[in-house]
Design an enzyme around this catalytic site. Structure first.
Site, PDB file in Angstrom:
ATOM      1  N   LYS A   1       0.866  -1.180   0.000  1.00 31.30           N
ATOM      2  CA  LYS A   1       0.000   0.000   0.000  1.00 31.30           C
ATOM      3  C   LYS A   1       0.898   1.224   0.000  1.00 31.30           C
ATOM      4  CE  LYS A   1      -4.054   2.108   2.006  1.00 31.30           C
ATOM      5  NZ  LYS A   1      -3.616   3.433   1.573  1.00 31.30           N
TER       6      LYS A   1
ATOM      7  N   ARG B   1      -2.986   8.136  -5.856  1.00 29.75           N
ATOM      8  CA  ARG B   1      -3.655   7.174  -6.735  1.00 29.75           C
ATOM      9  C   ARG B   1      -3.915   7.849  -8.071  1.00 29.75           C
ATOM     10  NH1 ARG B   1      -7.369   2.902  -5.296  1.00 29.75           N
ATOM     11  NH2 ARG B   1      -7.679   1.592  -7.155  1.00 29.75           N
TER      12      ARG B   1
ATOM     13  N   GLU C   1      -0.084   4.161  -8.631  1.00 27.31           N
ATOM     14  CA  GLU C   1       0.236   5.193  -7.649  1.00 27.31           C
ATOM     15  C   GLU C   1       1.457   5.975  -8.112  1.00 27.31           C
ATOM     16  OE1 GLU C   1      -1.041   6.124  -3.397  1.00 27.31           O
ATOM     17  OE2 GLU C   1      -1.731   4.581  -4.793  1.00 27.31           O
TER      18      GLU C   1
ATOM     19  N   LYS D   1      -7.423  -3.900   2.936  1.00 26.81           N
ATOM     20  CA  LYS D   1      -6.181  -3.211   3.298  1.00 26.81           C
ATOM     21  C   LYS D   1      -5.831  -3.496   4.757  1.00 26.81           C
ATOM     22  CE  LYS D   1      -8.611   1.213   4.004  1.00 26.81           C
ATOM     23  NZ  LYS D   1      -8.723   2.608   3.542  1.00 26.81           N
TER      24      LYS D   1
END
Length: 882
Positions: free
Chosen positions: A584, A589, A632, A751
């Site tokens: 992550k 994004r 990302e 997540k």
């Protein structure tokens, strides 16, 4: 009858008198000492007890203070006033105002049921009754007071018999004293929170009899009933009481799930307000020619009265929508409703009226009905703009570009049109804390009379965006302001800000589009996920074209989202042990669309950010096939991710900035592919999408995220630690068979993002919030202590995590402990300690501490700690790894 206006308080212009105004005024009647009714005015009229309570809560009162006892008729020249008990809290009063044009009885907050700690409400006849209607629905009929008090006493006695500590939660002024008076019947020993005890002292001095009490002390709580304010619910102070049994005492206990919402064991419907039956009885007793309603269910209760034959109108909210005449202005002689306007059939004024109606309405179905009827009636050329603007976007995705009309441009246009000085405009802006409402207020006497169509308004927005430089943009706005109504100008500014502040979520608007054109809501949601443009979706819903919508290159889709889980074991269980792990990332994004040498980059909220990252554009332009990638953007230095604060330096800056790439280099890490070589991959499983993505052989500035498949929760833990060590936020676990579902947060992506440590900090400055929080201090700047100098140094700012009740309590506290004010920022005495949670702590030059918190949020108010107990700068630096 007397003229009545409503502008953040009731105004009687013939008398020069305000009734419970929220803003400072020349002459004001204050009905009682609750913080949402009190204020600082040039002349304040109130009962002697209310003035005492106000002084205790607010500090020294400013201006001329006029103490008017109950029943004494006093002549003020343009009017005479007599105060009648309201029964709400001690000293609360209704105001009978008599003038040449007639009489008005203003109730303020009131109740007819007799209480044990406040004067019993009175009644007098009047031509106009202006009444509070917090509980103006038939379902709000309170049980007999004796029964509720009996239930509260039983709750306390049973808790004490079981060796537990009963804790009763109620507002510190009024409710807590009523609770305390009830305990006297059983002689139960009570402990009072400090905010309650200071007001009980005044009640005692005014002759209200209470049992003896002790100060709140956790170590001595056993055998006592504890009474405290709503801010205690879920707090550490409450958690310090062992074997506690907690009950909320509130009229809202009639609502299902009240105990759960208040985080209590029980809830009892004892209210300081009139229930529905008493509201009707008060109208009958007063016998008015006209009734005007305020607060709570004002529109609903006014409609109920009209059905019973009364001339009744809500002062807050568009009454025309009550009668389902959305294009008709209703004239009510002698009443000026807030910001009403005469709407053109499909003009911007009508959009403003509908937006105001949605803001006032409670309940999803009611909002959906108003919106669907409005959208159904619009012309084709205006439908797209209405639906788009109601989502908070000024332009559709293919036209998305900054309009450049910020506050400086708006201020210049307002000063030009209004002739005001900067100081006057600053004062109005500070009062409203909302650029749209500031605009409406400034222009209400100088604006024009046109209500432009939505298509014409869209033309103005494009003209504004195309204008070069602040002067040219200001001229476009000034011309618009001169021509159109203040309401239209207000909504244009709301559209420009992208924040209508009307309590409208996009899912509700999707339901309204579906209802307007008779299609399935699921089809509207699917289309909106793919297009990211609810305006175009609405047009297609009307014409039957939703089925043909698919992924198109250069039209961004909403990102697929992940649901959180706190532990690796929870992640393993949710996905049944079958998953692919991505890191992550701590970046932005972004979707990259590339085809035929053209490249566009879109942010998470579907805004075009192409020019900000030219090195990514250059790399993607060389791809051999057309693609849509999801990934990302990361700041990158020395082979590892740099802090997000470094990446922020790139935001909003054009690619032509000198040395920009060298100053803050970036890379793009793709973790999903949505379209490759002319084929949409949305309906392909993740493992196939990843296979196609890896086949692109990306490298350099464009990279593919590494992925692994764990075989146990322990391997997930190891991967999480490795991700954090590498500078990332955590992990995303994904079902390998999952399809890409734009905009959805389901169970396919999970997540794992463990909570970081917390800091105890002290509040040093506060600001009024925005939207529905514009009248409370909800933005808090906080500091830690630099032990080397013993000075407080700012480390961040937070505005989320507290309940509305806690914010109201803190607002009253901060106003009473304000030191000075600069603009919207109020410096306060550093005596409120908060526990702040955050995702990361990084070096930053923005604050005196040299640090800043990422995603700070308030965990709780630490009333158990003093400023001497807060964390130090050294401890914060240790958490940052410095």
């Amino acid at each position: 009858m007397m003229n009545v206006e409503y502008r953040r308080g009731v105004h009687l212009p013939d008398c020069g008198l305000w009734l419970d105004p929220r803003d400072p005024s020349a002459m004001a009647f204050v009905s009682h000492a609750h913080s949402d009714h009190t204020g600082r005015h040039a002349r304040t009229i109130a009962t002697p007890v209310t003035l005492r309570l106000m002084q205790r809560r607010m500090g020294a009162l400013t201006g001329e203070v006029i103490a008017l006892p109950f029943g004494e008729r006093r002549d003020f020249g343009r009017f005479a006033m007599t105060l009648i008990p309201a029964g709400h809290v001690l000293g609360s009063a209704q105001a009978l105002v008599e003038a040449a044009a007639g009489s008005v009885l203003y109730t303020g907050d009131f109740k007819l049921r007799p209480g044990a700690s406040a004067e019993r409400a009175g009644v007098v006849p009047a031509d106009t009754l202006i009444m509070e209607t917090t509980y103006g629905l038939p379902k709000f009929v309170f049980p007999p007071t004796e029964k509720v008090v009996g239930d509260i006493l039983r709750f306390c006695l049973e808790a004490l018999e079981d060796g537990e500590v009963p804790v009763l939660i109620g507002y510190s002024l009024g409710k807590s004293q009523e609770i305390l008076a009830c305990l006297a019947e059983e002689g139960l020993p009570a402990m009072l929170h400090g905010s309650v005890a200071s007001l009980v002292e005044i009640y005692r001095e005014e002759g209200v009899r209470f049992p003896e009490t002790k100060p709140w002390k956790a170590s001595e709580a056993a055998g006592h009933v504890l009474i405290g304010p709503p801010s205690l619910a879920g707090s550490r102070v409450l958690a310090a009481i062992p074997n506690r049994r907690v009950a909320a005492v509130t009229g809202w206990a009639l609502e299902p799930g009240a105990a759960h919402r208040w985080r209590c064991d029980a809830a009892f419907p004892l209210s300081d307000h009139a229930g529905f039956d008493d509201l009707l009885r008060h109208v009958e007793n007063v016998g008015p020619k006209r009734v005007l309603t305020l607060h709570g269910y004002a529109r609903e209760f006014a409609r109920e009265l009209r059905e019973r034959g009364y001339d009744a109108w809500a002062l807050t909210g568009p009454n025309q929508l009550e009668l389902e005449l959305p294009r008709t202005r209703i004239e009510v002689p002698g009443i000026e409703f807030e910001e009403r306007s005469e709407s053109a059939p499909d003009g911007l004024d009508r959009l403003a009226a509908v937006g105001d109606a949605v803001c006032e309405l409670t309940g999803r179905l009611a909002k959906t009905r108003v919106l669907s009827e409005y959208l159904r009636d619009l012309r084709d050329e205006d439908l797209r703009w209405a639906a788009l603007w109601l989502t908070g976007r000024a332009f559709p995705p293919e036209e998305d570009a900054p309009h450049g009309a910020g506050w400086a441009v708006l201020k210049s246009a307002l000063l030009t049109v209004s002739g005001l000085g900067e100081g006057d405009l600053r004062a109005i802006s500070r009062r409203w804390n909302d650029s749209g409402k500031t605009t409406g207020e400034v222009l209400k006497k100088v604006g024009g009379g046109e209500s432009p169509s939505l298509s014409e308004t869209a033309g103005t927005l494009r003209q504004l965006r195309a204008a070069r430089g602040p002067h040219a943009k200001s001229a476009v706005l000034a011309d618009f302001f001169r021509r159109v109504t203040p309401s239209s100008s207000r909504y244009l500014v709301k559209i420009l800000s992208g924040d209508l502040r009307i309590g409208l979520k996009e899912g509700l608007l999707e339901d309204a589009v579906a209802a307007a054109f008779g299609v399935e809501p699921s089809m509207v949601r699917e289309a909106n996920m793919l297009l990211g443009d609810l305006g175009e979706v609405a047009q297609r819903a009307r014409t039957g074209g939703l089925e043909a919508i698919g992924l198109r290159i250069f039209r961004p889709v909403k990102c697929m989202l992940a649901s959180p889980e706190p532990t690796a074991a929870d992640v393993w269980e949710r996905l049944s042990g079958r998953m692919l792990l991505d890191e992550k990332f701590d970046g932005i994004r972004a979707q990259v669309h590339a085809a035929g040498g053209r490249v566009e980059i879109f942010s998470r909220d579907l805004h075009r950010i192409t020019e900000t990252f030219p090195e990514i554009v250059a790399a993607a332009a060389g791809l051999p096939v057309d693609v849509v990638l999801d990934g990302e953007i990361l700041a990158w230095a020395n082979g590892r991710p740099a802090a997000f604060f470094e990446l922020q330096k790139r935001l909003g800056r054009a690619g032509g900035d000198l040395f920009l790439g060298a100053e803050v280099p970036v890379i793009y890490i793709a973790f999903d592919a949505l379209h490759i070589a002319g084929q949409s991959l949305l309906r392909q499983p993740l493992r196939e999408r990843r296979h196609r993505l890896e086949g692109l052989n990306l490298g350099g500035t464009l990279r593919v995220a590494e992925q692994r498949s764990p075989s146990s929760p322990e391997e997930i833990e190891q991967a999480f630690d490795a991700a954090r060590f590498a500078g990332h936020e955590g992990l995303i676990a994904k079902d390998p068979d999952s399809l890409y579902l734009p905009g959805r947060r389901g169970g396919a992506w999970i997540k794992l993002k463990k909570r970081f440590a917390t800091l105890d900090v002290v509040v040093t400055a506060v600001e009024f919030g925005h939207g529905r929080r514009r009248e409370v201090l909800s933005d808090y700047t906080f500091a830690v202590r630099d032990e080397s100098t013993n000075h407080l140094v700012t480390i961040g700012k937070a505005y989320s995590g507290l309940t509305d009740a806690e914010i109201r309590e803190l607002t009253a506290h901060f106003l009473a402990h304000a030191k000075n004010q600069s603009g919207n920022r109020i410096s306060v005495e550093p005596n409120v300690v908060l526990e702040i949670a955050f995702d990361a702590i990084r070096p930053s030059s923005r604050h005196a501490s040299g640090l800043a918190l990422r995603f700070p949020r308030i965990e709780r108010i630490r009333t158990d700690k003093s400023p001497a107990d807060i964390d130090t700068l050294a401890s914060a630096r240790r958490l940052a790894g410095l």
